[in-house]
Write an enzyme that holds these catalytic residues in place. Structure first.
Site, mmCIF file in Angstrom:
data_model
loop_
_atom_site.group_PDB
_atom_site.id
_atom_site.type_symbol
_atom_site.label_atom_id
_atom_site.label_comp_id
_atom_site.label_asym_id
_atom_site.label_seq_id
_atom_site.Cartn_x
_atom_site.Cartn_y
_atom_site.Cartn_z
ATOM 1 N N ARG A 61 8.588 -2.539 -9.100
ATOM 2 C CA ARG A 61 9.196 -1.880 -7.951
ATOM 3 C C ARG A 61 10.345 -2.720 -7.385
ATOM 4 O O ARG A 61 10.440 -3.918 -7.620
ATOM 5 C CB ARG A 61 8.155 -1.639 -6.863
ATOM 6 C CG ARG A 61 7.094 -0.607 -7.209
ATOM 7 C CD ARG A 61 6.103 -0.442 -6.069
ATOM 8 N NE ARG A 61 5.407 -1.688 -5.763
ATOM 9 C CZ ARG A 61 5.722 -2.526 -4.779
ATOM 10 N NH1 ARG A 61 6.751 -2.253 -3.972
ATOM 11 N NH2 ARG A 61 5.034 -3.630 -4.585
ATOM 12 N N LYS A 201 4.358 5.534 -5.754
ATOM 13 C CA LYS A 201 4.281 4.806 -4.495
ATOM 14 C C LYS A 201 5.027 5.520 -3.366
ATOM 15 O O LYS A 201 4.730 5.311 -2.190
ATOM 16 C CB LYS A 201 4.818 3.385 -4.685
ATOM 17 C CG LYS A 201 3.875 2.488 -5.476
ATOM 18 C CD LYS A 201 2.466 2.439 -4.876
ATOM 19 C CE LYS A 201 1.565 1.465 -5.608
ATOM 20 N NZ LYS A 201 0.147 1.531 -5.149
ATOM 21 N N HIS A 220 -4.911 1.198 0.169
ATOM 22 C CA HIS A 220 -4.477 0.710 -1.143
ATOM 23 C C HIS A 220 -5.694 0.077 -1.794
ATOM 24 O O HIS A 220 -5.934 -1.117 -1.641
ATOM 25 C CB HIS A 220 -3.339 -0.299 -0.966
ATOM 26 C CG HIS A 220 -2.720 -0.741 -2.255
ATOM 27 N ND1 HIS A 220 -2.176 -1.984 -2.439
ATOM 28 C CD2 HIS A 220 -2.547 -0.089 -3.451
ATOM 29 C CE1 HIS A 220 -1.694 -2.096 -3.663
ATOM 30 N NE2 HIS A 220 -1.915 -0.960 -4.292
ATOM 31 N N SER A 238 -1.769 -6.280 -6.445
ATOM 32 C CA SER A 238 -1.627 -6.242 -7.900
ATOM 33 C C SER A 238 -2.113 -7.551 -8.520
ATOM 34 O O SER A 238 -1.807 -8.640 -8.040
ATOM 35 C CB SER A 238 -0.160 -6.024 -8.266
ATOM 36 O OG SER A 238 0.026 -6.030 -9.653
ATOM 37 N N LYS A 242 -8.424 -4.726 -9.014
ATOM 38 C CA LYS A 242 -8.854 -3.423 -8.499
ATOM 39 C C LYS A 242 -9.250 -2.474 -9.613
ATOM 40 O O LYS A 242 -10.310 -1.856 -9.585
ATOM 41 C CB LYS A 242 -7.743 -2.764 -7.668
ATOM 42 C CG LYS A 242 -7.446 -3.361 -6.336
ATOM 43 C CD LYS A 242 -6.645 -2.417 -5.441
ATOM 44 C CE LYS A 242 -5.515 -1.709 -6.108
ATOM 45 N NZ LYS A 242 -4.477 -2.588 -6.643
ATOM 46 N N THR A 243 -8.358 -2.343 -10.591
ATOM 47 C CA THR A 243 -8.605 -1.399 -11.687
ATOM 48 C C THR A 243 -9.757 -1.867 -12.559
ATOM 49 O O THR A 243 -10.664 -1.098 -12.904
ATOM 50 C CB THR A 243 -7.330 -1.220 -12.522
ATOM 51 O OG1 THR A 243 -6.285 -0.706 -11.683
ATOM 52 C CG2 THR A 243 -7.575 -0.261 -13.665
ATOM 53 N N ASP A 257 -6.440 3.098 -7.317
ATOM 54 C CA ASP A 257 -5.334 2.523 -6.543
ATOM 55 C C ASP A 257 -5.169 3.040 -5.121
ATOM 56 O O ASP A 257 -4.804 2.270 -4.241
ATOM 57 C CB ASP A 257 -4.029 2.739 -7.308
ATOM 58 C CG ASP A 257 -2.908 1.849 -6.828
ATOM 59 O OD1 ASP A 257 -3.164 0.658 -6.583
ATOM 60 O OD2 ASP A 257 -1.772 2.326 -6.692
ATOM 61 N N ARG A 322 2.208 -1.806 -18.431
ATOM 62 C CA ARG A 322 1.144 -0.950 -17.891
ATOM 63 C C ARG A 322 0.899 0.264 -18.782
ATOM 64 O O ARG A 322 1.716 0.621 -19.634
ATOM 65 C CB ARG A 322 1.495 -0.468 -16.470
ATOM 66 C CG ARG A 322 1.467 -1.576 -15.423
ATOM 67 C CD ARG A 322 1.860 -1.055 -14.062
ATOM 68 N NE ARG A 322 1.836 -2.070 -13.047
ATOM 69 C CZ ARG A 322 0.831 -2.276 -12.197
ATOM 70 N NH1 ARG A 322 -0.246 -1.519 -12.264
ATOM 71 N NH2 ARG A 322 0.904 -3.217 -11.277
#
Length: 536
Positions: A61, A201, A220, A238, A242-243, A257, A322
């Site tokens: 980003r 996003k 988030h 990030s 989390k994933t 997410d 990704r």
């Protein structure tokens, strides 16, 4: 203008002023988008049938190129310390040039939904210059049933033109890249970047603006649900896990997410996952790895070998490679994207300083302190010029996507935690036995064992000690886990070096929190860490 595909005949992209176009492809499925992306030279096919695309110079980003229109509706509602303002005149000039740039071009339109809760969903029309971008966003958002497209009315329009280059002198931008958000007209313009994550996003940003006014907490976070209906939420920036940690074969995955928490429980904002692939392996993350061998998945900035097999150990393009895939590619994913109120909240951090314990129980005040802090750490080598660990504080674990002041989100979360008696935990997926470069990464089997004990309630019965620096409760013994790893200081060969590092990290927390001191109650201020006597 030729139109192909399914849409509401009373509502096309001409409503956004996009006219004199080439062919407009409405709501194409994966197979058609594959064909178009490959025919146009936008992407390649991997040996396993995934679509592989490169994003060029932008492999992540561009938060410094994001702007929000400041007008009568938003002037008093936006956290302008965190959001760069755009005038109405600047946005109008940009929008006019976007329309001109689109003339004669083929475009790909996807009608999608952000939010699995119908009462709080956001119908979004995403207009893409690239076919692979259309497949990406089709994977990431919620796909309406085909019949519903005939009456689909968007409340948000995103126009994504990677080949458009902004003019800083004319548009007031920082560079040729721009993400401009108009929250009054509900239009987002994305130009000068091929990084597809900007689209998803942008939807998150808009939901973060809309939902607090309805008493819904945007988060988030990833989320999953146990067999007894016990939901868990995983906050984290990030790279914190989390994933990975939410993809637990023993629990149902809600999403990886973005979620909301309202009066009926939690719900996913998305219909897919966007997982990091660097060092991805079938042994460590089998569910995610399996998606990289399925037709329909988009691999972004992943290196292919001569046989077109993905090499997930090759970070030469970016460490931020990704894969984007529909949620149903995960075998135990939720069909509804909804669950009841969470029983546990886990705040994930990757502490590269090697100071924090692998897990700690937080009081409600400590939970708010760490939520507003949003701490993790970058490690050497992940960014140009970074030679040692660097603390990152992203309030609410998602500052770039927070239009409102953090106190709004913090107060809303605090009320929900209190109302539903939620247990809160801090989990360090970072380093142990020393800082990055000396110590080692926290073993994932240890993290999973501790999380399992937290989620099934057994960790609350464990003997505890109070961390001398941060004041939270740390289990002293956990079945199946080496007790030594639970006390980070004991894992360091040089105890004095640990004390110096701990004092340094505590100081970073205190300095970062100064900006929130006038917005929080005394009990949250009292939850701040303090250097232990050993570190003095």
């Amino acid at each position: 203008m030729e139109e192909i595909g399914k849409r509401n005949p009373a509502c096309g992209i001409e409503s956004a002023g996009l006219e004199q176009l080439g062919t407009v492809h409405y709501n194409f499925g994966a197979a058609d988008l594959y064909e178009e992306a490959i025919r146009r030279g936008e992407a390649r096919l991997s040996a396993h049938g995934t679509l592989v695309a490169l994003t060029g110079q932008h492999t992540g980003r561009s938060p410094k190129d994001k702007f929000v229109v400041r007008d009568d509706n938003t002037a008093d509602e936006i956290w302008w310390d965190n959001n760069a303002p755009f005038t109405r005149e600047q946005f109008d000039a940009l929008f006019a040039d976007f329309r001109e740039h689109a003339r004669g071009r083929d475009l790909f339109v996807q009608d999608l939904i952000g939010g699995a809760d119908e009462q709080n969903s956001l119908p979004a029309r995403v207009v893409c210059e690239y076919a692979w971008h259309a497949l990406f966003i089709r994977n990431l958002l919620i796909r309406p049933e085909t019949a519903a497209l005939e009456s689909f009315l968007p409340k948000l329009t995103i126009i994504d033109l990677p080949t458009f280059k902004a003019d800083p002198a004319r548009h007031g931008t920082r560079s040729e890249t721009v993400i401009a958000v108009d929250l009054s007209r509900m239009v987002v313009l994305i130009g000068g970047t091929s990084y597809a994550g900007e689209m998803k996003k942008s939807v998150f940003t808009v939901l973060n603006y809309l939902l607090p006014g309805r008493g819904v907490m945007p988060m988030h976070c990833s989320a999953n649900v146990g067999p007894s209906g016990d939901a868990a939420v995983f906050f984290g920036l990030s790279g914190t896990g989390k994933t990975t940690l939410s993809a637990d074969p023993a629990r149902t995955l809600l999403g990886d997410d973005e979620h909301g928490w309202g009066k009926d429980g939690i719900f996913n904002f998305e219909g897919g996952c966007y997982a990091k692939t660097i060092k991805l392996s079938a042994e460590a993350e089998p569910e995610i790895h399996a998606t990289t061998r399925r037709f329909g998945t988009v691999l972004e900035n992943v290196v292919l070998d001569e046989a077109r097999v993905p090499d997930f150990d090759d970070g030469s393009l970016t460490e931020n490679a990704r894969c984007a895939y529909p949620l149903h590619f995960i075998p135990n994913a939720s069909d509804t994207g909804r669950a009841g109120h969470p029983r546990n909240i886990i705040m994930l951090t990757a502490d590269a300083f090697g100071v924090l314990p692998p897990i700690a129980k937080l009081t409600p005040a400590q939970a708010m302190y760490h939520f507003l802090s949003g701490y993790t750490a970058k490690v050497a080598g992940t960014e140009k010029g970074l030679t040692e660990p660097e603390a990152t504080f992203s309030t609410c674990f998602g500052a770039p996507f927070m239009p409102r002041h953090p106190s709004e989100y913090g107060n809303l979360l605090r009320e929900l935690i209190a109302e539903h008696k939620v247990d809160c935990w801090l989990v360090n997926t970072g380093w142990t036995g020393g800082a990055y470069g000396t110590g080692s990464r926290m073993p994932i089997r240890v993290t999973r064992a501790l999380l399992s004990a937290a989620l099934d309630g057994s960790l609350k019965q464990a003997g505890i000690r109070t961390d001398p620096n941060f004041g939270f409760a740390v289990p002293a013994t956990v079945h199946g886990v080496d007790a030594a790893i639970l006390d980070p200081r004991s894992t360091w060969t040089d105890k004095a070096a640990y004390d110096v590092q701990a004092k340094k990290l505590v100081g970073m927390f205190i300095d970062n929190f100064e900006k929130f001191e006038s917005h929080v109650d005394a009990d949250i201020l009292g939850a701040a860490p303090r250097p232990s006597e050993a570190a003095e």
